[in-house]
Structures are given as structure tokens and as C-alpha cells.
Design a protein around this motif. Structure first.
Motif, PDB file in Angstrom:
ATOM      1  N   GLY A 104      49.271  22.157  65.555  1.00 13.32           N
ATOM      2  CA  GLY A 104      48.076  22.078  64.492  1.00 13.32           C
ATOM      3  C   GLY A 104      46.968  21.457  64.740  1.00 13.32           C
ATOM      4  N   ARG A 105      46.798  21.076  66.182  1.00 11.57           N
ATOM      5  CA  ARG A 105      45.386  20.228  66.394  1.00 11.57           C
ATOM      6  C   ARG A 105      44.488  21.667  66.740  1.00 11.57           C
ATOM      7  N   VAL A 106      44.360  22.166  65.923  1.00 13.25           N
ATOM      8  CA  VAL A 106      43.330  23.271  66.085  1.00 13.25           C
ATOM      9  C   VAL A 106      42.185  23.821  64.829  1.00 13.25           C
ATOM     10  N   ASP A 107      40.924  23.736  65.073  1.00 18.73           N
ATOM     11  CA  ASP A 107      40.398  24.466  63.916  1.00 18.73           C
ATOM     12  C   ASP A 107      39.379  25.375  64.907  1.00 18.73           C
ATOM     13  N   LEU A 108      38.503  26.034  64.027  1.00 20.39           N
ATOM     14  CA  LEU A 108      37.634  27.118  64.539  1.00 20.39           C
ATOM     15  C   LEU A 108      36.204  26.837  63.831  1.00 20.39           C
ATOM     16  N   VAL A 109      35.164  27.265  64.655  1.00 21.02           N
ATOM     17  CA  VAL A 109      33.626  27.735  64.174  1.00 21.02           C
ATOM     18  C   VAL A 109      33.437  29.111  64.370  1.00 21.02           C
ATOM     19  N   MET A 110      33.485  29.702  63.092  1.00 23.78           N
ATOM     20  CA  MET A 110      33.244  31.224  63.055  1.00 23.78           C
ATOM     21  C   MET A 110      31.412  31.354  63.429  1.00 23.78           C
ATOM     22  N   GLY A 111      31.272  32.336  64.084  1.00 27.07           N
ATOM     23  CA  GLY A 111      29.788  32.531  64.266  1.00 27.07           C
ATOM     24  C   GLY A 111      29.421  33.988  64.709  1.00 27.07           C
ATOM     25  N   ARG A 112      28.279  34.274  64.645  1.00 29.34           N
ATOM     26  CA  ARG A 112      27.692  35.685  65.385  1.00 29.34           C
ATOM     27  C   ARG A 112      27.320  35.511  66.621  1.00 29.34           C
ATOM     28  N   GLY A 113      27.122  34.463  67.073  1.00 33.51           N
ATOM     29  CA  GLY A 113      26.489  34.265  68.591  1.00 33.51           C
ATOM     30  C   GLY A 113      25.185  34.559  68.754  1.00 33.51           C
ATOM     31  N   ASN A 114      24.661  34.153  70.017  1.00 32.55           N
ATOM     32  CA  ASN A 114      23.271  34.492  69.967  1.00 32.55           C
ATOM     33  C   ASN A 114      22.836  35.286  71.228  1.00 32.55           C
ATOM     34  N   THR A 115      23.749  36.267  71.500  1.00 32.09           N
ATOM     35  CA  THR A 115      23.637  37.116  72.656  1.00 32.09           C
ATOM     36  C   THR A 115      23.819  38.660  71.998  1.00 32.09           C
ATOM     37  N   GLY A 116      22.630  39.197  71.968  1.00 31.34           N
ATOM     38  CA  GLY A 116      22.425  40.615  71.543  1.00 31.34           C
ATOM     39  C   GLY A 116      23.364  41.711  72.066  1.00 31.34           C
ATOM     40  N   PRO A 117      23.319  41.737  73.376  1.00 29.20           N
ATOM     41  CA  PRO A 117      23.974  42.774  74.174  1.00 29.20           C
ATOM     42  C   PRO A 117      25.681  42.808  73.777  1.00 29.20           C
ATOM     43  N   VAL A 118      26.115  41.959  73.293  1.00 29.01           N
ATOM     44  CA  VAL A 118      27.719  41.488  72.891  1.00 29.01           C
ATOM     45  C   VAL A 118      27.888  42.657  72.232  1.00 29.01           C
ATOM     46  N   HIS A 349      45.423  19.699  60.085  1.00 29.71           N
ATOM     47  CA  HIS A 349      46.492  20.433  59.566  1.00 29.71           C
ATOM     48  C   HIS A 349      47.573  19.262  58.789  1.00 29.71           C
ATOM     49  N   ALA A 350      47.534  18.168  58.976  1.00 26.70           N
ATOM     50  CA  ALA A 350      48.621  17.127  58.372  1.00 26.70           C
ATOM     51  C   ALA A 350      47.981  16.829  57.016  1.00 26.70           C
ATOM     52  N   SER A 351      46.468  16.780  56.918  1.00 31.82           N
ATOM     53  CA  SER A 351      46.189  16.759  55.519  1.00 31.82           C
ATOM     54  C   SER A 351      46.127  17.738  54.543  1.00 31.82           C
ATOM     55  N   ARG A 352      45.891  18.746  55.213  1.00 32.77           N
ATOM     56  CA  ARG A 352      45.798  20.091  54.377  1.00 32.77           C
ATOM     57  C   ARG A 352      47.341  20.354  54.114  1.00 32.77           C
ATOM     58  N   LEU A 353      48.265  20.188  54.802  1.00 41.10           N
ATOM     59  CA  LEU A 353      49.857  20.468  54.312  1.00 41.10           C
ATOM     60  C   LEU A 353      50.057  19.409  53.418  1.00 41.10           C
ATOM     61  N   ALA A 354      49.648  18.286  53.412  1.00 45.93           N
ATOM     62  CA  ALA A 354      49.850  17.453  52.571  1.00 45.93           C
ATOM     63  C   ALA A 354      49.371  17.924  51.118  1.00 45.93           C
ATOM     64  N   ALA A 355      48.135  18.204  51.147  1.00 49.53           N
ATOM     65  CA  ALA A 355      47.623  18.556  49.784  1.00 49.53           C
ATOM     66  C   ALA A 355      48.233  19.929  49.403  1.00 49.53           C
ATOM     67  N   ARG A 356      48.705  20.613  50.125  1.00 46.39           N
ATOM     68  CA  ARG A 356      49.355  21.787  49.559  1.00 46.39           C
ATOM     69  C   ARG A 356      50.756  21.525  49.050  1.00 46.39           C
ATOM     70  N   THR A 357      51.441  20.655  49.670  1.00 44.20           N
ATOM     71  CA  THR A 357      52.713  20.142  49.105  1.00 44.20           C
ATOM     72  C   THR A 357      52.510  19.254  47.795  1.00 44.20           C
ATOM     73  N   ALA A 358      51.493  18.518  47.673  1.00 46.33           N
ATOM     74  CA  ALA A 358      51.128  17.772  46.483  1.00 46.33           C
ATOM     75  C   ALA A 358      50.874  18.709  45.565  1.00 46.33           C
ATOM     76  N   ARG A 359      50.146  19.677  45.782  1.00 47.59           N
ATOM     77  CA  ARG A 359      49.872  20.925  44.776  1.00 47.59           C
ATOM     78  C   ARG A 359      51.147  21.430  44.156  1.00 47.59           C
ATOM     79  N   GLY A 360      52.029  21.758  45.046  1.00 47.72           N
ATOM     80  CA  GLY A 360      53.139  22.526  44.873  1.00 47.72           C
ATOM     81  C   GLY A 360      53.936  21.295  43.897  1.00 47.72           C
ATOM     82  N   SER A 361      54.283  20.398  44.009  1.00 48.99           N
ATOM     83  CA  SER A 361      54.792  19.317  43.248  1.00 48.99           C
ATOM     84  C   SER A 361      54.540  19.207  41.806  1.00 48.99           C
TER      85      SER A 361
END
Length: 374
Positions: A104-118, A349-361
Motif C-alpha cells: 500500500g505504500r504507493v501513490d501516483l502523480v498523473m501528468g502529460r509530461g513536457n516532452t513533445g516527441p513522446v 492506504h491505511a487512512s483511506r481503507l479506514a475511511a471506507r470501512t467507517a462509511r460502510g459501517s
């Protein structure tokens, strides 16, 4: 408040020695830097994604998976995942796999990049960059959130009853930031989904990024995710430390002048004045970094670019040791002062899992009461 390091992954000649590191050396340097980030008590290591020289990190999930195996605590992130030229199906699969490997130690930054030829290299049209980012991310969200997806759009073949595997860990997808240095549409997109917004403010004056952050905060509240000051904001930055500013500038100037990111352009002093680049003493790094809150508001993540422009690994590790000893504890303490209690930390991951569990409860509460009464 999180602090970390991001790397653009450049291969650049050290201007003081004339030595160019090999790809093997730079790839392994990423691992050494990430381990040092954890050792000194920082929170995040992030790598860029590039598919052209002079950059090497074309396979960020591979390197981050290896780093996950040799670290225990830090969050592993991307500095940019190219949402425009990568297939959303492959992003969904790759980062869910990484999420499992990293517990769970993962997140992402979504972007378009700054290299036109790609764009043409991957069969895309740069003129469609914004529509690609919007459509591809909408699909990615569905692939993570829904077990079975039937979908049709403009830029890829339709999906019929498709299930992305593996499923996100605990049915909680990685947290996503949307990175932008120029596009208000991306700030709006981040707000629409209630995701984070990462303003990598290393190139232009703060007023430009302040506008993007303001758009994001206002729309975050508009879409009902919380108050504007509760929006999830990250900032970029750069530093080079020495005991005093004169030594720092003298040591860093040759690297700045030859950097592929901004070399052969403005003078170092001008760039320091107009952007977050901080070259100086530990106290100067502290004072300048603390000033970011004055124009960005209370924010959640501060990442620094420090391993570029040909700086040798030994120097980078020394910089991190100095930062960890003399700068990081002060920044943590000062940023914590007067921080409103309702400003959230970066979702994990832990905080979002806890929030989802709380909403479910909460949702299940009345049914449970009814069942007990019966």
C-alpha cells in the motif's frame, strides 16, 4: 506534512570532472537515494517517467518495486505518470501490482509530461493532450473502482466486460495527484475527483502556480469534497546546501549552468529569485521553504529535486544527510505551528481503507439494528 525527494532521472556529465555516469550507475543511485530518504526520516521518494535521452526512468514501476523491497516506511510515488501516452489498462494493472508488493505504500502523480516527441512515439497526437488526459483518467478510475468495465471512448479500442487484474489492494486504489505546471484544466480535473493537486513549481514564478492552486481549491469545495483550505496540495522545490550561502553558490553554479532542465538559460541568481530554487545555508533553506505556505496555503507534501545536473551520488547523499540533521526537524516543527486542525494529512492506504470501512459501517448501521431487533 510530508517531505520527500523526486528525481527527473537525467544522465548529465558532471561539469567539474567531465565524467558521465552510466545508466547502470544512475539506476542504482535511485535506490541508494530512496534508502537515504528513509534513513533520514523523510516520507516520500518519487521518480519521473521519460522515454528519451538524457533521461533513464522509462519503467518506474520496475524501479519502485525494487525500492519497495529494500525500504519499509516511505511512500513510493511517481513524479509523473504519463496519463496521455500510457494505456489506462496498463497503468491500472502495473500500479495495482506495485501496490500489493509495497503493502500500500504507493501513490501516483498523473501528468502529460513536457516532452513533445513522446506523443507520436506512442501513437498519440500532442494536440489532443488535454482530451487524452481527461478521457484516460476517467477510464483508469473505472478500471480501479469497478470489477467489470464496459467502456467506449475516442482514443482507444472499446472494452467489453473487462476486469483489470490484479484488483487494487483491499479494494482501495492508489491515491492520485494530478500534476500540472501550466494547465487549469488539470487543476479542475483533480478537484472534480477529489484527488490531490501537485504543482511542480520549479520553473516559473509563484504567481503562476498560485493561480492553478486557487482554481483547484475553489473547485474542490465546489464539488463537495471539503472546504477549499482542506484540499490536498503538493509543491515541488529544489535546494543545494552548504554551511554558508557563498560556498553553496560557488559549488552549485557549474551544475546549474549545465543542467538539462534549465541550464544555458537564466543566471543562477535570477532563477533563485524567481523560482523556489534555494542555494544557500540551512537557515536559508528553512526560511524560503516556510514562505511557500504564505502563497500556497497549508499544504500536504513538499518534494525536492536534488539529484540532477550531474551532481555525483556522494554529493546528493551528503546533501540529504545535512538536510535530515539541520533542516527537516525545523521544517516539521514550524509547519505544524498554527496549522488548522481540520486540514487533513496526505491520504494513505491505511487512512483511506479506514475511511471506507467507517462509511460502510455507517451505511450498515440501521440494517444491523433492524436485524438485532427482529
Amino acid at each position: 506534512m510530508e517531505f520527500g525527494v523526486f528525481s527527473v532521472g537525467d544522465l548529465t556529465v558532471d561539469p567539474t570532472t567531465g565524467i558521465m555516469p552510466t545508466e547502470n550507475e544512475r539506476i542504482k543511485a535511485h535506490v541508494a537515494i530512496a534508502k537515504k530518504v528513509e534513513e533520514i526520516g523523510m516520507d516520500v521518494f518519487a521518480t519521473g517517467e521519460h522515454h528519451n535521452p538524457p533521461f533513464f526512468p522509462s519503467a518506474p514501476t520496475t524501479s519502485l518495486a525494487y525500492i519497495a523491497a529494500v525500504t519499509e516506511r516511505i511512500t513510493l510515488s511517481t513524479a509523473t505518470t504519463l496519463i496521455t501516452t500510457n494505456d489506462p489498462v496498463k497503468i491500472a494493472e502495473d500500479y495495482a501490482t506495485l501496490q500489493h508488493l509495497a503493502d500500500g505504500r504507493v501513490d501516483l502523480v498523473m501528468g502529460r509530461g513536457n516532452t513533445g516527441p513522446v506523443y507520436p512515439w506512442f501513437g498519440k497526437d500532442i494536440r489532443q493532450g488535454i482530451p487524452l488526459a481527461i478521457e484516460n483518467y476517467a477510464l483508469l478510475r473505472r478500471l480501479w473502482d469497478e470489477e467489470v468495465v464496459t467502456w467506449e471512448g475516442q482514443f482507444r479500442t472499446p472494452l467489453r466486460g473487462f476486469t483489470s487484474t490484479p484488483r487494487p489492494l483491499d479494494a482501495v486504489p492508489p491515491f492520485v495527484w494530478h500534476g500540472s505546471i501550466r494547465s487549469p484544466e488539470i487543476a479542475h480535473q483533480a478537484a472534480f475527483y477529489g484527488d490531490g493537486f501537485f504543482a511542480n513549481n520549479i520553473f516559473w514564478p509563484k504567481e503562476h502556480y498560485q493561480r492553478l492552486i486557487s482554481i483547484y481549491r475553489e473547485r474542490y469545495e465546489h464539488y463537495g469534497h471539503g472546504k477549499s483550505h482542506q484540499a490536498i496540495v503538493g509543491l515541488g522545490g529544489q535546494f543545494f546546501l552548504a554551511k554558508n550561502s557563498q560556498d553553496a553558490i560557488r559549488q552549485f553554479r557549474p551544475y546549474f549552468d549545465n543542467a538539462p532542465v534549465y541550464g544555458h538559460g537564466p543566471r543562477l541568481e535570477d532563477f533563485m529569485e524567481q523560482t523556489p530554487l534555494i542555494v544557500g545555508s540551512p537557515q536559508e533553506v528553512i526560511d524560503r521553504t516556510l514562505s511557500f505556505r504564505e502563497w500556497a496555503g497549508d499544504y500536504q507534501r513538499q518534494l525536492f529535486l536534488i539529484d540532477h545536473a550531474g551532481l555525483p551520488l556522494k554529493t546528493v547523499l551528503e546533501q540529504l544527510d545535512m538536510f535530515g540533521e539541520l533542516v527537516l526537524p525545523v521544517l516539521r516543527a514550524e509547519f505544524a505551528k498554527n496549522r488548522p486542525a481540520d486540514v487533513p494529512e496526505t491520504p494513505t492506504h491505511a487512512s483511506r481503507l479506514a475511511a471506507r470501512t467507517a462509511r460502510g459501517s455507517e451505511a450498515a448501521g440501521p440494517a444491523h439494528e433492524t436485524a438485532r431487533a427482529a
